[in-house]
Design a protein around this motif. Structure first.
Motif, PDB file in Angstrom:
ATOM      1  N   VAL A  75       0.844  -1.199   0.000  1.00  0.00           N
ATOM      2  CA  VAL A  75       0.000   0.000   0.000  1.00  0.00           C
ATOM      3  C   VAL A  75       0.880   1.249   0.000  1.00  0.00           C
ATOM      4  O   VAL A  75       0.620   2.198  -0.742  1.00  0.00           O
ATOM      5  CB  VAL A  75      -0.978  -0.004   1.196  1.00  0.00           C
ATOM      6  CG1 VAL A  75      -1.643   1.349   1.385  1.00  0.00           C
ATOM      7  CG2 VAL A  75      -2.037  -1.091   1.015  1.00  0.00           C
ATOM      8  N   ALA A  76       1.932   1.247   0.813  1.00  0.00           N
ATOM      9  CA  ALA A  76       2.841   2.401   0.854  1.00  0.00           C
ATOM     10  C   ALA A  76       3.497   2.623  -0.505  1.00  0.00           C
ATOM     11  O   ALA A  76       3.646   3.769  -0.954  1.00  0.00           O
ATOM     12  CB  ALA A  76       3.905   2.203   1.937  1.00  0.00           C
ATOM     13  N   LEU A 104      -1.962  -5.642  -4.384  1.00  0.00           N
ATOM     14  CA  LEU A 104      -2.921  -5.127  -3.413  1.00  0.00           C
ATOM     15  C   LEU A 104      -3.921  -6.209  -3.019  1.00  0.00           C
ATOM     16  O   LEU A 104      -5.106  -5.970  -2.880  1.00  0.00           O
ATOM     17  CB  LEU A 104      -3.655  -3.913  -4.010  1.00  0.00           C
ATOM     18  CG  LEU A 104      -2.759  -2.731  -4.363  1.00  0.00           C
ATOM     19  CD1 LEU A 104      -3.534  -1.673  -5.138  1.00  0.00           C
ATOM     20  CD2 LEU A 104      -2.137  -2.129  -3.110  1.00  0.00           C
ATOM     21  N   ASP A 105      -3.391  -7.415  -2.820  1.00  0.00           N
ATOM     22  CA  ASP A 105      -4.267  -8.539  -2.521  1.00  0.00           C
ATOM     23  C   ASP A 105      -3.759  -9.414  -1.373  1.00  0.00           C
ATOM     24  O   ASP A 105      -4.058 -10.602  -1.315  1.00  0.00           O
ATOM     25  CB  ASP A 105      -4.467  -9.395  -3.767  1.00  0.00           C
ATOM     26  CG  ASP A 105      -3.163  -9.972  -4.313  1.00  0.00           C
ATOM     27  OD1 ASP A 105      -2.083  -9.645  -3.784  1.00  0.00           O
ATOM     28  OD2 ASP A 105      -3.228 -10.745  -5.285  1.00  0.00           O
ATOM     29  N   THR A 106      -3.008  -8.834  -0.459  1.00  0.00           N
ATOM     30  CA  THR A 106      -2.503  -9.608   0.672  1.00  0.00           C
ATOM     31  C   THR A 106      -3.654  -9.926   1.616  1.00  0.00           C
ATOM     32  O   THR A 106      -4.266  -9.038   2.190  1.00  0.00           O
ATOM     33  CB  THR A 106      -1.397  -8.836   1.420  1.00  0.00           C
ATOM     34  OG1 THR A 106      -0.384  -8.467   0.493  1.00  0.00           O
ATOM     35  CG2 THR A 106      -0.801  -9.682   2.526  1.00  0.00           C
ATOM     36  N   VAL A 127      -4.386  -4.930  11.969  1.00  0.00           N
ATOM     37  CA  VAL A 127      -4.713  -5.807  10.840  1.00  0.00           C
ATOM     38  C   VAL A 127      -5.998  -5.332  10.177  1.00  0.00           C
ATOM     39  O   VAL A 127      -6.068  -5.199   8.946  1.00  0.00           O
ATOM     40  CB  VAL A 127      -4.823  -7.279  11.290  1.00  0.00           C
ATOM     41  CG1 VAL A 127      -5.408  -8.156  10.188  1.00  0.00           C
ATOM     42  CG2 VAL A 127      -3.465  -7.803  11.738  1.00  0.00           C
ATOM     43  N   THR A 128      -7.015  -5.055  10.970  1.00  0.00           N
ATOM     44  CA  THR A 128      -8.309  -4.610  10.445  1.00  0.00           C
ATOM     45  C   THR A 128      -8.170  -3.296   9.683  1.00  0.00           C
ATOM     46  O   THR A 128      -8.708  -3.149   8.576  1.00  0.00           O
ATOM     47  CB  THR A 128      -9.322  -4.463  11.597  1.00  0.00           C
ATOM     48  OG1 THR A 128      -9.434  -5.724  12.273  1.00  0.00           O
ATOM     49  CG2 THR A 128     -10.680  -4.023  11.095  1.00  0.00           C
ATOM     50  N   ARG A 129      -7.462  -2.347  10.259  1.00  0.00           N
ATOM     51  CA  ARG A 129      -7.269  -1.055   9.594  1.00  0.00           C
ATOM     52  C   ARG A 129      -6.467  -1.199   8.307  1.00  0.00           C
ATOM     53  O   ARG A 129      -6.757  -0.542   7.310  1.00  0.00           O
ATOM     54  CB  ARG A 129      -6.586  -0.075  10.551  1.00  0.00           C
ATOM     55  CG  ARG A 129      -7.516   0.349  11.691  1.00  0.00           C
ATOM     56  CD  ARG A 129      -6.835   1.122  12.789  1.00  0.00           C
ATOM     57  NE  ARG A 129      -6.066   2.247  12.293  1.00  0.00           N
ATOM     58  CZ  ARG A 129      -4.976   2.722  12.898  1.00  0.00           C
ATOM     59  NH1 ARG A 129      -4.547   2.173  14.008  1.00  0.00           N
ATOM     60  NH2 ARG A 129      -4.333   3.747  12.394  1.00  0.00           N
ATOM     61  N   SER A 130      -5.470  -2.085   8.313  1.00  0.00           N
ATOM     62  CA  SER A 130      -4.660  -2.278   7.106  1.00  0.00           C
ATOM     63  C   SER A 130      -5.490  -2.921   5.994  1.00  0.00           C
ATOM     64  O   SER A 130      -5.326  -2.581   4.819  1.00  0.00           O
ATOM     65  CB  SER A 130      -3.415  -3.116   7.403  1.00  0.00           C
ATOM     66  OG  SER A 130      -3.742  -4.466   7.616  1.00  0.00           O
ATOM     67  N   ALA A 135      -8.234  -2.312   0.870  1.00  0.00           N
ATOM     68  CA  ALA A 135      -9.454  -2.413   0.058  1.00  0.00           C
ATOM     69  C   ALA A 135      -9.763  -1.073  -0.608  1.00  0.00           C
ATOM     70  O   ALA A 135     -10.132  -1.031  -1.795  1.00  0.00           O
ATOM     71  CB  ALA A 135     -10.627  -2.873   0.920  1.00  0.00           C
ATOM     72  N   LEU A 136      -9.608   0.025   0.113  1.00  0.00           N
ATOM     73  CA  LEU A 136      -9.848   1.353  -0.445  1.00  0.00           C
ATOM     74  C   LEU A 136      -8.871   1.637  -1.582  1.00  0.00           C
ATOM     75  O   LEU A 136      -9.264   2.061  -2.671  1.00  0.00           O
ATOM     76  CB  LEU A 136      -9.714   2.422   0.642  1.00  0.00           C
ATOM     77  CG  LEU A 136      -9.758   3.875   0.167  1.00  0.00           C
ATOM     78  CD1 LEU A 136     -11.106   4.199  -0.465  1.00  0.00           C
ATOM     79  CD2 LEU A 136      -9.457   4.814   1.326  1.00  0.00           C
ATOM     80  N   VAL A 137      -7.607   1.380  -1.343  1.00  0.00           N
ATOM     81  CA  VAL A 137      -6.578   1.626  -2.356  1.00  0.00           C
ATOM     82  C   VAL A 137      -6.815   0.736  -3.570  1.00  0.00           C
ATOM     83  O   VAL A 137      -6.688   1.183  -4.717  1.00  0.00           O
ATOM     84  CB  VAL A 137      -5.171   1.426  -1.751  1.00  0.00           C
ATOM     85  CG1 VAL A 137      -4.111   1.320  -2.826  1.00  0.00           C
ATOM     86  CG2 VAL A 137      -4.845   2.556  -0.789  1.00  0.00           C
TER      87      VAL A 137
END
Length: 176
Positions: A75-76, A104-106, A127-130, A135-137
């Motif tokens: 994501v970064a 973007l599928d980890t 984990v939840t926030r990541s 998903a947004l990205v």
């Protein structure tokens, strides 16, 4: 990158407008902030909390920590590429080419995994926030660039995620 839809009407891609404008900054800050928070947690409090876990939960924690780190680095990388395009350091075509190395599928083991309920609350929150950020990205990426399949698994190309990540970061930080 507006594409015609029916007739002469143009489709407005809101994600593209967000990424290539000043409204990208909060998303970038959220992503990079989450990377920092995760690193701080995993190197500090998380390390101590992991020692208190059962063998099953500790194994899950170790695996999920690697997934979390991988997810956040991907994501970064995506965010850095978008920032480079936004600031004019890279063209959109260069970004599109380089971002093909970003995954973007980890996935995550989630709460159905044995030992999940034992994991520290702060860790589960990261984990939840990541996953939410990924998903947004991913949705934004699909809207901007389309459903381009990564060329990592193209015939004749051996996948090397570490090498690809280093190459991606070198490109994102390269000065022309």
């Amino acid at each position: 990158m507006n594409e015609p839809s029916k007739g002469s009407a143009k489709t407005i891609k809101l994600a593209e407008r967000r990424v290539f404008s000043q409204s990208f900054k909060p998303l970038y800050q959220e992503g990079m902030g989450l990377v920092e928070q995760a690193a701080e947690y995993l190197d500090g409090k998380g390390r101590l909390e992991a020692k208190k876990l059962s063998r099953t939960a500790a194994t899950l924690y170790a695996a999920e920590s690697m997934r979390l780190t991988t997810r956040l680095m991907q994501v970064a990388s995506w965010l850095l590429l978008q920032r480079a395009a936004n600031s004019g350091e890279m063209t959109r075509d260069q970004v599109a080419s380089e971002k093909s190395k970003v995954r973007l599928d980890t996935a995550s083991a989630h709460d159905e995994a044995l030992g999940w309920n034992e994991l520290p609350k702060d860790f589960v929150d990261l984990v939840t926030r990541s996953l939410r950020l990924q998903a947004l990205v991913r949705r934004m990426d699909e809207e901007i660039y389309g459903g381009v399949v990564s060329d990592l698994h193209a015939p004749g190309r051996r996948a090397n995620p570490v090498s690809d990540q280093i190459s991606l970061l070198n490109t994102a930080f390269a000065r022309g």
